[in-house]
Write a protein that holds these residues in place. Structure first.
Motif, PDB file in Angstrom:
ATOM      1  N   MET A   1       0.846  -1.190   0.000  1.00 32.69           N
ATOM      2  CA  MET A   1       0.000   0.000   0.000  1.00 32.69           C
ATOM      3  C   MET A   1       0.884   1.244   0.000  1.00 32.69           C
ATOM      4  O   MET A   1       1.883   1.301   0.714  1.00 32.69           O
ATOM      5  CB  MET A   1      -0.902   0.006   1.238  1.00 32.69           C
ATOM      6  N   LEU A   2       0.503   2.245  -0.802  1.00 31.95           N
ATOM      7  CA  LEU A   2       1.273   3.483  -0.835  1.00 31.95           C
ATOM      8  C   LEU A   2       1.340   4.092   0.548  1.00 31.95           C
ATOM      9  O   LEU A   2       0.332   4.163   1.266  1.00 31.95           O
ATOM     10  CB  LEU A   2       0.644   4.463  -1.818  1.00 31.95           C
ATOM     11  N   GLN A   3       2.527   4.532   0.939  1.00 31.05           N
ATOM     12  CA  GLN A   3       2.744   5.133   2.254  1.00 31.05           C
ATOM     13  C   GLN A   3       3.257   6.555   2.059  1.00 31.05           C
ATOM     14  O   GLN A   3       4.257   6.776   1.363  1.00 31.05           O
ATOM     15  CB  GLN A   3       3.768   4.318   3.048  1.00 31.05           C
ATOM     16  N   ALA A   4       2.575   7.522   2.661  1.00 27.55           N
ATOM     17  CA  ALA A   4       2.959   8.936   2.547  1.00 27.55           C
ATOM     18  C   ALA A   4       3.527   9.417   3.881  1.00 27.55           C
ATOM     19  O   ALA A   4       2.910   9.210   4.933  1.00 27.55           O
ATOM     20  CB  ALA A   4       1.766   9.788   2.150  1.00 27.55           C
ATOM     21  N   THR A   5       4.686  10.062   3.830  1.00 30.09           N
ATOM     22  CA  THR A   5       5.344  10.592   5.026  1.00 30.09           C
ATOM     23  C   THR A   5       5.530  12.092   4.868  1.00 30.09           C
ATOM     24  O   THR A   5       6.340  12.543   4.037  1.00 30.09           O
ATOM     25  CB  THR A   5       6.715   9.934   5.239  1.00 30.09           C
ATOM     26  N   PRO A   6       4.791  12.907   5.627  1.00 31.26           N
ATOM     27  CA  PRO A   6       4.963  14.363   5.510  1.00 31.26           C
ATOM     28  C   PRO A   6       6.370  14.789   5.923  1.00 31.26           C
ATOM     29  O   PRO A   6       6.942  14.256   6.884  1.00 31.26           O
ATOM     30  CB  PRO A   6       3.915  14.921   6.485  1.00 31.26           C
ATOM     31  N   LEU A   7       6.904  15.753   5.196  1.00 25.27           N
ATOM     32  CA  LEU A   7       8.215  16.329   5.525  1.00 25.27           C
ATOM     33  C   LEU A   7       7.996  17.745   6.038  1.00 25.27           C
ATOM     34  O   LEU A   7       8.177  18.731   5.322  1.00 25.27           O
ATOM     35  CB  LEU A   7       9.129  16.324   4.292  1.00 25.27           C
ATOM     36  N   THR A   8       7.586  17.837   7.277  1.00 19.80           N
ATOM     37  CA  THR A   8       7.272  19.143   7.856  1.00 19.80           C
ATOM     38  C   THR A   8       8.316  19.619   8.854  1.00 19.80           C
ATOM     39  O   THR A   8       8.389  20.821   9.141  1.00 19.80           O
ATOM     40  CB  THR A   8       5.903  19.091   8.563  1.00 19.80           C
ATOM     41  N   GLU A   9       9.117  18.731   9.378  1.00 14.99           N
ATOM     42  CA  GLU A   9      10.040  19.092  10.447  1.00 14.99           C
ATOM     43  C   GLU A   9      11.479  19.170   9.918  1.00 14.99           C
ATOM     44  O   GLU A   9      11.832  18.612   8.886  1.00 14.99           O
ATOM     45  CB  GLU A   9       9.974  18.053  11.571  1.00 14.99           C
ATOM     46  N   GLY A  10      12.309  19.900  10.690  1.00 11.88           N
ATOM     47  CA  GLY A  10      13.743  19.882  10.460  1.00 11.88           C
ATOM     48  C   GLY A  10      14.259  20.786   9.364  1.00 11.88           C
ATOM     49  O   GLY A  10      15.431  20.706   8.980  1.00 11.88           O
ATOM     50  N   TRP A  11      13.431  21.686   8.860  1.00 11.17           N
ATOM     51  CA  TRP A  11      13.862  22.569   7.783  1.00 11.17           C
ATOM     52  C   TRP A  11      14.605  23.782   8.335  1.00 11.17           C
ATOM     53  O   TRP A  11      14.278  24.294   9.406  1.00 11.17           O
ATOM     54  CB  TRP A  11      12.665  23.060   6.982  1.00 11.17           C
ATOM     55  N   ILE A  12      15.590  24.249   7.581  1.00  9.63           N
ATOM     56  CA  ILE A  12      16.233  25.533   7.868  1.00  9.63           C
ATOM     57  C   ILE A  12      16.212  26.374   6.597  1.00  9.63           C
ATOM     58  O   ILE A  12      16.108  25.847   5.480  1.00  9.63           O
ATOM     59  CB  ILE A  12      17.685  25.371   8.372  1.00  9.63           C
ATOM     60  N   LEU A  13      16.269  27.662   6.793  1.00  8.20           N
ATOM     61  CA  LEU A  13      16.314  28.612   5.685  1.00  8.20           C
ATOM     62  C   LEU A  13      17.694  29.247   5.655  1.00  8.20           C
ATOM     63  O   LEU A  13      18.094  29.918   6.611  1.00  8.20           O
ATOM     64  CB  LEU A  13      15.233  29.689   5.871  1.00  8.20           C
ATOM     65  N   ARG A  14      18.423  29.008   4.581  1.00 12.59           N
ATOM     66  CA  ARG A  14      19.752  29.588   4.425  1.00 12.59           C
ATOM     67  C   ARG A  14      19.683  30.833   3.546  1.00 12.59           C
ATOM     68  O   ARG A  14      18.954  30.876   2.554  1.00 12.59           O
ATOM     69  CB  ARG A  14      20.707  28.585   3.786  1.00 12.59           C
ATOM     70  N   HIS A  15      20.468  31.830   3.957  1.00 13.44           N
ATOM     71  CA  HIS A  15      20.585  33.045   3.158  1.00 13.44           C
ATOM     72  C   HIS A  15      21.989  33.564   3.346  1.00 13.44           C
ATOM     73  O   HIS A  15      22.787  33.003   4.116  1.00 13.44           O
ATOM     74  CB  HIS A  15      19.537  34.068   3.569  1.00 13.44           C
ATOM     75  N   GLU A  16      22.308  34.618   2.644  1.00 18.23           N
ATOM     76  CA  GLU A  16      23.700  35.084   2.655  1.00 18.23           C
ATOM     77  C   GLU A  16      24.155  35.542   4.034  1.00 18.23           C
ATOM     78  O   GLU A  16      25.351  35.601   4.309  1.00 18.23           O
ATOM     79  CB  GLU A  16      23.872  36.219   1.646  1.00 18.23           C
ATOM     80  N   GLY A  17      23.192  35.805   4.921  1.00 18.93           N
ATOM     81  CA  GLY A  17      23.577  36.221   6.267  1.00 18.93           C
ATOM     82  C   GLY A  17      23.645  35.088   7.271  1.00 18.93           C
ATOM     83  O   GLY A  17      23.955  35.319   8.440  1.00 18.93           O
ATOM     84  N   GLY A  18      23.304  33.850   6.856  1.00 21.40           N
ATOM     85  CA  GLY A  18      23.342  32.728   7.790  1.00 21.40           C
ATOM     86  C   GLY A  18      22.182  31.790   7.581  1.00 21.40           C
ATOM     87  O   GLY A  18      21.754  31.547   6.454  1.00 21.40           O
ATOM     88  N   ALA A  19      21.650  31.249   8.685  1.00 22.90           N
ATOM     89  CA  ALA A  19      20.553  30.281   8.615  1.00 22.90           C
ATOM     90  C   ALA A  19      19.628  30.485   9.795  1.00 22.90           C
ATOM     91  O   ALA A  19      20.029  30.998  10.853  1.00 22.90           O
ATOM     92  CB  ALA A  19      21.103  28.858   8.603  1.00 22.90           C
ATOM     93  N   LEU A  20      18.390  30.082   9.622  1.00 19.86           N
ATOM     94  CA  LEU A  20      17.399  30.199  10.692  1.00 19.86           C
ATOM     95  C   LEU A  20      16.362  29.105  10.517  1.00 19.86           C
ATOM     96  O   LEU A  20      16.231  28.526   9.434  1.00 19.86           O
ATOM     97  CB  LEU A  20      16.765  31.590  10.699  1.00 19.86           C
TER      98      LEU A  20
END
Length: 789
Positions: A1-20
């Motif tokens: 059976m198809l299994q779906a796993t949401p990817l909602t956690e653990g993200w960071i946003l990188r930009h030229e000044g760093g990450a958040l």
């Protein structure tokens, strides 16, 4: 059976000044705001301070762990805003350039660092413009050169906040043997039976595996084999209950379930709700021109509509609960049609689900607005791909009744000087008269398509000819008095409106520390229309002395004028049913705190216009109209039963003296209008008189002169309060009384707007959210018209 796993956690946003830290779904602005890197762009003039965000490049990252147990693993991204590269452990999975599409990448056996790198939407748009050439538009920003929500580049009611980010959900889907790639449901009614025909497409991991599908709806089940990658299963529900628009019947919804099987073992499941109904658009010619009338289940409708813009300039913040609140406000105001305007987005499933449940008809624009759009690559392929995906995605919803090619672009080509400037370059006509109707005819033949709004049906007539098809009435707001709405009878008014500022508490929150004035810096910044305050002033001065230096009076009078203007149009046009078959007010909602045409402001507070719509869009409406030969009383009956009774007419003086009275019988058939001449002796003469008409708890008023010429008495009334209510008892004529409940408490709401009381009458206004009732406070929050100064 198809299994779906949401990817909602653990993200960071990188930009030229760093990450958040980053939230997915979300956008760069909301992440920067949460990290306190930028100020709230909705407050003060902060919008200008964060303009740099839209010019930068941004990267979202997170780890992707190895997954096993299935033959295939896909990375599915439901929405990327807008131009991005998707990489896994440095390997390019693909590039995207369309906010309105979803994307799927094969990541079987892969793991590592997942990165989504966004380039500036400005950079992409400017590159496409450089390749394809300049195209005219209503605004200077380059929104027509990429497939992105146009109004994020600003509009005459919206801020310029050019977004980027993963704005819809991301997930991993693991599957074996095969999965359901697409289901295209054709829902019809045939001889009383509800029919669902499901055209299924599958993706295979094993080419030779025998596949079948089993489907069910309303207790009916059917099976079909999959031939290669396609199959069709048909289900018939005997005596299916019909889905109706609100006010015409109930909204029964049937759950459809389709299961993909291999040797009896389920591999994947598709579920949606459908409603059985028929929809036609009667565009036949008659002695008045060319009609535009919705017909649902054989019933002809006068559409009581509102235009919808994205409810937040950051659409990832709009929740199902917020959709339900805003659309619930529309339904409670008597609205039965919501037009999703072409400068926004295809909304989420939540929007259409709520409309299905509430019985709100949906008119869906394809996302093109107020610009000439190039038809060459890379845009042409994206346009067809997004149309194909979204037509199929939205097909199950019974609320969806019309596909519309664009907003104002056909009109713009003819009237806004585009034809000369384009000098033969493409501008979008091939989309609206070619690609889009072809896609709709192929994929969704159950629904009508129209090339644009406004559109007369062909180039044989002017695109905005009121006698043919849909009409946008903007000359009145831009240059005329609102009495100009009564000068013609369009077949269908798809846009018209009048501006007013938001509620007082909304302005106070949005402009902290500012001394509010009609022309204070923050108020002007939150007025995006060209010469908006000038038009507000000129509109007021035709009816009232302008309240120089008095913000509270200006705020009240502009809101009165907005309600009066919209009422002038709707009452006139409804009285001409069935020649005029609908009005769609610009606009229901706002995407931030702003002076605009909205009935509900950017903080969700109802303006007086909102409460006026409840009267104007009720099934039954009384209105006095000036016609050649004298006054006419129109009894508009959109209810399913006949309406007959006696009209009580009173000719009165503004001092409250009864000059004359009489009774006239009337009879209006179901879905019809009865017109009764007002006896000559009861027509008011001059500025000191007015007409009152009452029937079945409804009232119509007619004042023959502008308010600035009427010698109103100084209003006198008594105020009493109780938990949850304020009662006003009038001792004189009290015209357009308004309780601004948000002045009592920012969380307080009143249950009604403008009301006119005759001497001796009283009204009780329900108030919620006000914990400490006080008569003096209530009196200070009450406004009404006063003698001209």
């Amino acid at each position: 059976m198809l299994q779906a796993t949401p990817l909602t956690e653990g993200w960071i946003l990188r930009h030229e000044g760093g990450a958040l830290p980053a939230v997915v779904p979300g956008c760069v602005h909301t992440d920067l705001l949460a990290a306190e890197v930028i100020p709230d762009p909705f407050l003060g003039r902060n919008e200008s301070e964060v303009a740099w965000v839209g010019r930068r490049e941004w990267t979202y990252e997170r780890d992707l762990a190895p997954v096993n147990g299935h033959e295939q693993t896909d990375l599915v991204l439901d929405g990327l805003d807008t131009v991005a590269e998707v990489l896994l452990d440095g390997q390019l999975l693909g590039r995207t350039r369309n906010m309105h599409r979803s994307y799927r990448f094969d990541v079987t056996g892969m793991s590592g660092r997942l990165a989504v790198r966004f380039v500036s939407a400005y950079a992409e748009a400017e590159a496409v413009r450089g390749k394809l050439g300049e195209r005219p538009a209503a605004y200077a920003e380059p929104y027509q050169y990429l497939r992105k929500m146009a109004c994020s580049f600003g509009w005459d009611w919206g801020p310029t906040l050019v977004t980027a980010g993963i704005w819809r959900p991301v997930r991993l889907e693991q599957w074996s043997t095969a999965r359901i790639a697409r289901v295209r449901p054709l829902v019809t009614v045939e001889q009383g039976a509800g029919v669902v025909e499901l055209a299924v497409e599958v993706e295979r991991a094993r080419v030779e595996a025998p596949l079948s599908v089993e489907a069910s709806v309303g207790g009916v089940r059917a099976r079909a084999a999959i031939d290669g990658t396609t199959g069709t299963v048909r289900l018939e529900v005997p005596d299916a209950r019909l889905w109706w628009p609100r006010g015409y019947g109930e909204q029964p919804l049937y759950e459809v379930e389709l299961t993909l099987l291999h040797e009896g073992r389920p591999l994947d499941v598709w579920r949606r709700r459908v409603g059985f109904r028929t929809v036609e658009l009667d565009r036949s010619a008659d002695e008045h021109g060319t009609g535009f009338t919705f017909v649902l289940n054989g019933e002809r409708l006068f559409a009581r509509g509102v235009n919808w813009i994205p409810d937040d300039v950051f659409p990832s913040r709009i929740t199902r609960e917020r959709y339900r609140e805003r659309l619930g406000q529309a339904a409670d105001a008597g609205v039965d049609l919501v037009r999703i305007w072409g400068g926004g987005i295809y909304e989420s499933e939540d929007f259409y689900d709520v409309c299905d449940e509430l019985g709100l008809l949906v008119w869906q624009d394809f996302p093109f607005a107020c610009a000439a759009y190039p038809e060459e690559q890379p845009l042409r392929g994206e346009v067809e791909a997004e149309a194909r995906e979204n037509v199929v995605r939205l097909m199950p919803h019974p609320s969806l009744v019309l596909w519309n090619g664009n907003n104002e672009n056909l009109w713009g080509f003819r009237d806004w000087g585009w034809e000369v400037r384009l000098a033969g370059d493409s501008w979008g006509e091939g989309y609206y008269l070619g690609v889009l109707p072809r896609v709709v005819a192929e994929l969704d033949p159950t629904r009508p398509y129209t090339a644009g709004s406004p559109w007369s049906g062909s180039w044989e007539h002017h695109p905005n000819d009121p006698a043919h098809g849909t009409h946008h009435s903007w000359e009145v707001w831009n240059r005329l008095d609102y009495a100009g709405y009564r000068d013609d009878v369009p077949r269908f008014v798809a846009e018209f409106g009048w501006q007013a500022p938001p509620a007082y508490a909304t302005l106070a929150r949005a402009l902290p520390g500012e001394e509010l004035a009609a022309d204070s810096p923050g108020v002007l910044h939150h007025q995006k229309a060209d010469d908006g305050n000038g038009k507000l002033r000129r509109g007021l001065e035709r009816h009232f002395p302008f309240p120089e230096g008095d913000f509270d009076r200006w705020h009240y009078l502009t809101q009165v004028n907005q309600a009066r203007a919209v009422a002038a149009g709707i009452e006139h046009w409804r009285s001409h049913w069935p020649v005029c078959a609908g009005t769609v007010v610009w606009q229901l909602n706002d995407c931030w705190p702003v002076t605009s045409w909205a009935a509900v402001d950017g903080d969700g507070r109802e303006k007086p216009l909102y409460h006026e719509l409840r009267r104007l869009y009720a099934d039954r409406l009384l209105t006095v109209q000036e016609r050649e030969g004298g006054l006419v009383l129109a009894a508009v009956n959109q209810a399913g039963d006949p309406w007959a009774g006696v009209l009580r007419l009173r000719r009165m003086s503004v001092e409250g003296v009864l000059i004359g009275e009489g009774e006239v019988g009337f009879a209006a058939e179901r879905r019809a209008v009865a017109r009764v001449d007002v006896p000559r002796e009861l027509e008011p003469l001059g500025p000191k008189e007015f007409l009152v008409v009452d029937a079945d708890g409804l009232r119509a008023l007619h004042f023959p002169c502008p308010d600035r010429d009427i010698p109103y008495p100084r209003p006198e009334f008594d105020v009493s309060v109780a938990p949850g209510s304020v009662t006003v008892a009038a001792r004189t004529l009290v015209r357009d009384l308004l309780l601004q409940a948000d002045r009592l408490d920012p969380g307080a709401r009143a249950d009604r707007g403008l009301v006119t009381l005759l001497p001796g009458e009283r009204v009780t206004i329900g108030v919620r959210g006000w914990e400490t009732p006080d008569a003096d406070a209530a009196r200070s929050a009450l406004y009404c018209l006063e003698p001209s100064r």
